[in-house]
Design a protein around this motif. Structure first.
Motif, short mmCIF file in Angstrom:
data_model
loop_
_atom_site.label_atom_id
_atom_site.label_comp_id
_atom_site.label_asym_id
_atom_site.label_seq_id
_atom_site.Cartn_x
_atom_site.Cartn_y
_atom_site.Cartn_z
N ASN A 81 -45.69 23.31 54.82
CA ASN A 81 -45.79 24.67 55.33
C ASN A 81 -45.26 25.61 54.26
O ASN A 81 -44.05 25.81 54.13
N VAL A 82 -46.18 26.17 53.47
CA VAL A 82 -45.77 27.03 52.35
C VAL A 82 -45.12 28.30 52.86
O VAL A 82 -44.14 28.79 52.27
N ASP A 83 -45.61 28.88 53.98
CA ASP A 83 -45.05 30.12 54.51
C ASP A 83 -43.59 29.94 54.90
O ASP A 83 -42.77 30.84 54.69
N GLU A 84 -43.25 28.77 55.47
CA GLU A 84 -41.87 28.53 55.88
C GLU A 84 -41.04 27.86 54.79
O GLU A 84 -39.85 27.59 54.98
N MET A 85 -41.68 27.57 53.65
CA MET A 85 -41.02 26.90 52.52
C MET A 85 -40.41 25.57 52.97
O MET A 85 -39.24 25.26 52.70
N THR A 86 -41.21 24.74 53.65
CA THR A 86 -40.77 23.44 54.10
C THR A 86 -41.90 22.42 53.93
O THR A 86 -43.07 22.78 53.81
N TYR A 87 -41.52 21.15 53.93
CA TYR A 87 -42.48 20.08 54.10
C TYR A 87 -41.82 18.99 54.92
O TYR A 87 -40.59 18.93 55.03
N THR A 88 -42.63 18.13 55.53
CA THR A 88 -42.13 17.08 56.41
C THR A 88 -42.61 15.73 55.90
O THR A 88 -43.75 15.60 55.44
N ILE A 89 -41.71 14.74 55.99
CA ILE A 89 -42.06 13.39 55.56
C ILE A 89 -41.88 12.40 56.70
O ILE A 89 -41.15 12.66 57.66
N ALA A 90 -42.55 11.26 56.58
CA ALA A 90 -42.25 10.10 57.40
C ALA A 90 -41.18 9.32 56.64
O ALA A 90 -41.44 8.74 55.59
N LEU A 91 -39.96 9.37 57.13
CA LEU A 91 -38.81 8.82 56.42
C LEU A 91 -39.02 7.33 56.12
O LEU A 91 -39.41 6.55 56.99
N ARG A 92 -38.78 6.96 54.87
CA ARG A 92 -38.91 5.57 54.45
C ARG A 92 -37.85 5.34 53.36
O ARG A 92 -38.06 5.67 52.20
N PRO A 93 -36.70 4.77 53.72
CA PRO A 93 -35.56 4.75 52.80
C PRO A 93 -35.70 3.74 51.67
O PRO A 93 -36.52 2.82 51.71
N PHE A 94 -34.86 3.93 50.65
CA PHE A 94 -34.72 3.01 49.53
C PHE A 94 -36.09 2.80 48.86
O PHE A 94 -36.79 3.77 48.62
N HIS A 95 -36.46 1.57 48.58
CA HIS A 95 -37.74 1.33 47.92
C HIS A 95 -38.76 0.70 48.86
O HIS A 95 -39.69 0.04 48.43
N ASP A 96 -38.58 0.92 50.17
CA ASP A 96 -39.55 0.40 51.14
C ASP A 96 -40.91 1.06 50.93
O ASP A 96 -41.00 2.26 50.67
N ARG A 97 -41.96 0.27 51.10
CA ARG A 97 -43.32 0.80 50.96
C ARG A 97 -44.07 0.75 52.28
O ARG A 97 -45.26 1.07 52.33
N ASP A 98 -43.39 0.34 53.34
CA ASP A 98 -43.99 0.26 54.66
C ASP A 98 -43.01 0.80 55.68
O ASP A 98 -41.81 0.87 55.44
N GLY A 99 -43.53 1.18 56.85
CA GLY A 99 -42.68 1.56 57.96
C GLY A 99 -42.49 3.06 58.09
O GLY A 99 -42.76 3.83 57.17
N ASP A 100 -42.06 3.47 59.27
CA ASP A 100 -41.79 4.86 59.59
C ASP A 100 -40.43 4.91 60.26
O ASP A 100 -40.25 4.42 61.37
N PHE A 101 -39.43 5.49 59.58
CA PHE A 101 -38.06 5.50 60.06
C PHE A 101 -37.68 6.84 60.69
O PHE A 101 -36.52 7.19 60.79
#
Length: 380
Positions: free
Chosen positions: A216-236
């Motif tokens: 969201n450029v107007d709000e100066m934000t973006y959202t991620i599906a959290l995935r910690p460390f070096h994980d390449r799968d999953g949604d935390f």
């Protein structure tokens, strides 16, 4: 030869979470984290992991679960799947592990379960690294084990409807382990305790990672599906990242600042890997990034990577000691020394000054570096 092309000198700490409004902690009794229709009745727990400095060069184990428990015995899981963690990466920062919706309540205890079956443990021994095994106080080599999370009366975790709270878990390897470097492998005896802190010191350096969900450029934000460390799968869980006009971006190896970086991130598309470094303000309940890496600029995506300390420089060849190698096609692992070749096309940046290529002369012994490039035919 080793890794080349892009080298970032003195990579600093990185990013964490956000939330909404407050109310009575019992107001969300209808919360069912598995039922999206009830999510407005839930609160959010942001779980962060950190460590204190110690004798370990590498302490990588599988974290199987992190559960929290209320005073009346209700147990909730905050980790959606197992993840592999090197705790020595988090001496100077907190890594956000999950941001999970849970029922509003007062949580008084918890349990974290670890699996040492495929652990990578190395200690420093007379200036070199030495493999180690971890044992309990009775001398048994650890396999699967669990640590209790105790929250004092003044430090209980209160989750409110529509709000987020931060629970920081500190493994403090130095205080909880006694290391004997004489035997081979070395032996580390653990007392198996963990320190828990609710709402730790504000403006703490935090790191947050995961694939891009939206911008969201107007709000100066973006959202991620959290995935910690070096994980390449999953949604935390989901995490919103705020940026400012001064936030530095590197997207697919191009440098941007502020809104320009957000537009580049949006153009990279949903699912683009990201890593953000910044601070979590508990008063404002928002995470603000000072630096964002995305796409092939994220170590291990599009390029192999190595993180460690420069102990030797011989012309265009660097020796990096105590290295974590993040390959494109395998999980991250530890290596004593890695030889890296640099050259005229190598770009060198310092975090906070990423618009200026410092040149390879800026690389010197003692610096901690993150290097992205292509690993040669041999493991070293």
């Amino acid at each position: 030869h080793g890794l080349l092309l892009l080298l970032a000198v003195l990579l600093t700490a990185c990013g964490g979470g956000a939330s909404t409004t407050s109310s009575d902690p019992t107001a969300g009794v209808g919360c069912d984290p598995d039922n999206a229709a009830t999510h407005d009745e839930c609160g959010t727990v942001i779980v962060g992991l950190t460590d204190a400095d110690g004798d370990f060069l590498n302490y990588t184990v599988d974290v199987l679960s992190i559960e929290l428990e209320t005073a009346n015995g209700r147990v909730v899981e905050t980790l959606p799947r197992a993840t592999r963690i090197n705790f020595t990466d988090y001496v100077d920062l907190t890594e956000v592990v999950s941001a999970r919706l849970i029922p509003p309540a007062t949580y008084v205890a918890g349990t974290i379960r670890l699996d040492y079956s495929n652990a990578e443990i190395y200690v420093e021994a007379n200036g070199d690294s030495k493999e180690a095994v971890v044992k309990d106080l009775e001398g048994n080599v650890l396999g699967q084990t669990e640590l209790k999370i105790h929250l004092s009366d003044r430090n209980q975790l209160r989750i409110f409807k529509g709000r987020a709270a931060l629970l920081q878990l500190d493994f403090d390897l130095a205080a909880s382990h006694t290391v004997d470097i004489v035997p081979s492998p070395a032996e580390a005896v653990t007392e198996q305790f963990i320190l828990a802190e609710v709402s730790p010191v504000d403006e703490k350096d935090i790191r947050v990672r995961g694939p891009l969900a939206n911008v969201n450029v107007d709000e100066m934000t973006y959202t991620i599906a959290l995935r910690p460390f070096h994980d390449r799968d999953g949604d935390f869980g989901r995490m919103r990242v705020h940026v400012t006009n001064d936030t530095e971006f590197e997207v697919n190896e191009e440098i941007y600042v502020g809104a320009e970086g957000l537009r580049a991130l949006a153009a990279a598309g949903t699912g683009t890997p990201t890593v953000a470094a910044g601070t979590l303000s508990l008063a404002e309940r928002r995470f603000t990034a000072t630096m964002v890496l995305a796409g092939s600029s994220v170590p291990g995506f599009g390029k192999d990577a190595v993180v460690g300390n420069v102990i030797k420089r011989d012309g265009n060849f660097l020796t990096v000691r105590g290295a974590t190698i993040v390959p494109m096609d395998r999980r991250a692992h530890f290596h004593d020394d890695v030889v890296v070749e640099i050259g005229p096309d190598t770009k060198v940046f310092r975090d906070g000054h990423r618009q200026l290529d410092l040149g390879t002369d800026a690389i010197s012994i003692g610096q901690r570096v993150t290097i992205r490039g292509v690993q040669g035919g041999t493991p070293t």
